[in-house]
Design a protein around this motif. Structure first.
Motif, short mmCIF file in Angstrom:
data_model
loop_
_atom_site.label_atom_id
_atom_site.label_comp_id
_atom_site.label_asym_id
_atom_site.label_seq_id
_atom_site.Cartn_x
_atom_site.Cartn_y
_atom_site.Cartn_z
N GLY A 1 -18.56 -1.43 -3.95
CA GLY A 1 -18.19 -2.21 -2.78
C GLY A 1 -18.77 -3.60 -2.84
N LEU A 2 -18.67 -4.28 -1.71
CA LEU A 2 -19.21 -5.63 -1.57
C LEU A 2 -20.54 -5.54 -0.85
N VAL A 3 -21.54 -6.16 -1.43
CA VAL A 3 -22.88 -6.10 -0.86
C VAL A 3 -23.55 -7.46 -1.03
N GLN A 4 -24.40 -7.82 -0.11
CA GLN A 4 -25.12 -9.08 -0.20
C GLN A 4 -26.26 -8.97 -1.20
N PRO A 5 -26.66 -10.08 -1.77
CA PRO A 5 -27.84 -10.05 -2.66
C PRO A 5 -29.03 -9.42 -1.94
N GLY A 6 -29.73 -8.56 -2.67
CA GLY A 6 -30.85 -7.83 -2.09
C GLY A 6 -30.47 -6.50 -1.50
N GLY A 7 -29.19 -6.25 -1.39
CA GLY A 7 -28.72 -5.00 -0.80
C GLY A 7 -28.72 -3.85 -1.78
N ASN B 1 -30.72 -0.80 -6.10
CA ASN B 1 -31.44 -1.54 -5.06
C ASN B 1 -31.68 -2.98 -5.51
N SER B 2 -32.02 -3.81 -4.58
CA SER B 2 -32.33 -5.22 -4.87
C SER B 2 -31.25 -5.85 -5.74
N LEU B 3 -30.03 -5.64 -5.34
CA LEU B 3 -28.90 -6.10 -6.15
C LEU B 3 -28.87 -7.62 -6.25
N LYS B 4 -28.44 -8.07 -7.42
CA LYS B 4 -28.35 -9.49 -7.72
C LYS B 4 -26.89 -9.85 -8.02
N ARG B 5 -26.58 -11.12 -7.91
CA ARG B 5 -25.21 -11.55 -8.20
C ARG B 5 -24.79 -11.15 -9.62
N GLU B 6 -25.74 -11.18 -10.53
CA GLU B 6 -25.40 -10.84 -11.91
C GLU B 6 -25.15 -9.36 -12.14
N SER C 1 -11.45 8.73 -23.05
CA SER C 1 -10.88 7.63 -22.27
C SER C 1 -11.79 7.24 -21.11
N TRP C 2 -11.88 5.97 -20.88
CA TRP C 2 -12.66 5.48 -19.75
C TRP C 2 -11.85 5.68 -18.47
N GLY C 3 -12.57 5.97 -17.38
CA GLY C 3 -11.93 6.05 -16.08
C GLY C 3 -11.66 4.67 -15.53
N GLN C 4 -11.29 4.63 -14.28
CA GLN C 4 -10.97 3.35 -13.65
C GLN C 4 -12.20 2.57 -13.23
N GLY C 5 -13.31 3.24 -13.13
CA GLY C 5 -14.54 2.57 -12.73
C GLY C 5 -14.56 2.29 -11.24
N THR C 6 -15.66 1.72 -10.80
CA THR C 6 -15.81 1.32 -9.41
C THR C 6 -16.38 -0.09 -9.37
N GLN C 7 -15.76 -0.93 -8.58
CA GLN C 7 -16.12 -2.34 -8.53
C GLN C 7 -17.34 -2.56 -7.66
N VAL C 8 -18.33 -3.24 -8.20
CA VAL C 8 -19.50 -3.67 -7.43
C VAL C 8 -19.49 -5.19 -7.41
N THR C 9 -19.49 -5.74 -6.21
CA THR C 9 -19.51 -7.19 -6.05
C THR C 9 -20.71 -7.56 -5.19
N VAL C 10 -21.57 -8.37 -5.76
CA VAL C 10 -22.77 -8.82 -5.05
C VAL C 10 -22.56 -10.30 -4.71
N SER C 11 -22.42 -10.55 -3.42
CA SER C 11 -22.10 -11.91 -3.00
C SER C 11 -22.48 -12.09 -1.54
N SER C 12 -22.86 -13.31 -1.21
CA SER C 12 -23.15 -13.62 0.18
C SER C 12 -21.93 -14.25 0.84
#
Length: 123
Positions: free
Chosen positions: A10-16, A84-89, A112-123
């Motif tokens: 999902g979408l999470v803020q930096p530090g989340g 934890n402590s997620l960063k933009r990178e 085969s690889w699955g579809q994966g799950t998107q992680v977006t770290v952004s403010s």
């Protein structure tokens, strides 16, 4: 063919924090080493973490040490990646995988690889 399914991104803020899940319907994950990988836009896929089945040992890429924790819930046939402590990178598509061996690191003989799950770290 082995098919693992990732969820929890999902979408999470930096530090989340986020917790990713890796599940399988036709494979008992407790018997195998499971790895988490990620691929950021324009970059190669990289290994993030691994948990063995032989002794429960875990390993992490240096960039996530102290922030990510891999674990198993054998009753739920699920492997987790607590981030934890997620960063933009850390922004990437995250995948789980097994090579059907019991120890880390995984050998690379993947299905085969699955579809994966998107992680977006952004403010």
């Amino acid at each position: 063919q082995v098919q693992l399914v990732e969820s929890g991104g999902g979408l999470v803020q930096p530090g989340g924090s986020l917790r990713l899940s890796c599940a399988a319907s036709r494979l008992t994950l407790a018997y195998y080493a499971i790895g988490w990988f990620r691929q950021a836009p324009g970059k190669e896929r990289e290994g993030v973490s691994c948990i063995s089945a032989s002794d429960g040992s875990t390993s992490y890429v240096d960039s996530v040490k102290g922030r990510f924790t891999i674990s198993r819930d054998n009753a739920k046939n699920t492997v987790y990646l607590q981030m934890n402590s997620l960063k933009r990178e850390d922004t990437a598509v995250y995948y789980c995988m097994t090579d059907l061996t019991t120890s880390c690191p995984l050998g690379g003989d993947f299905g085969s690889w699955g579809q994966g799950t998107q992680v977006t770290v952004s403010s």
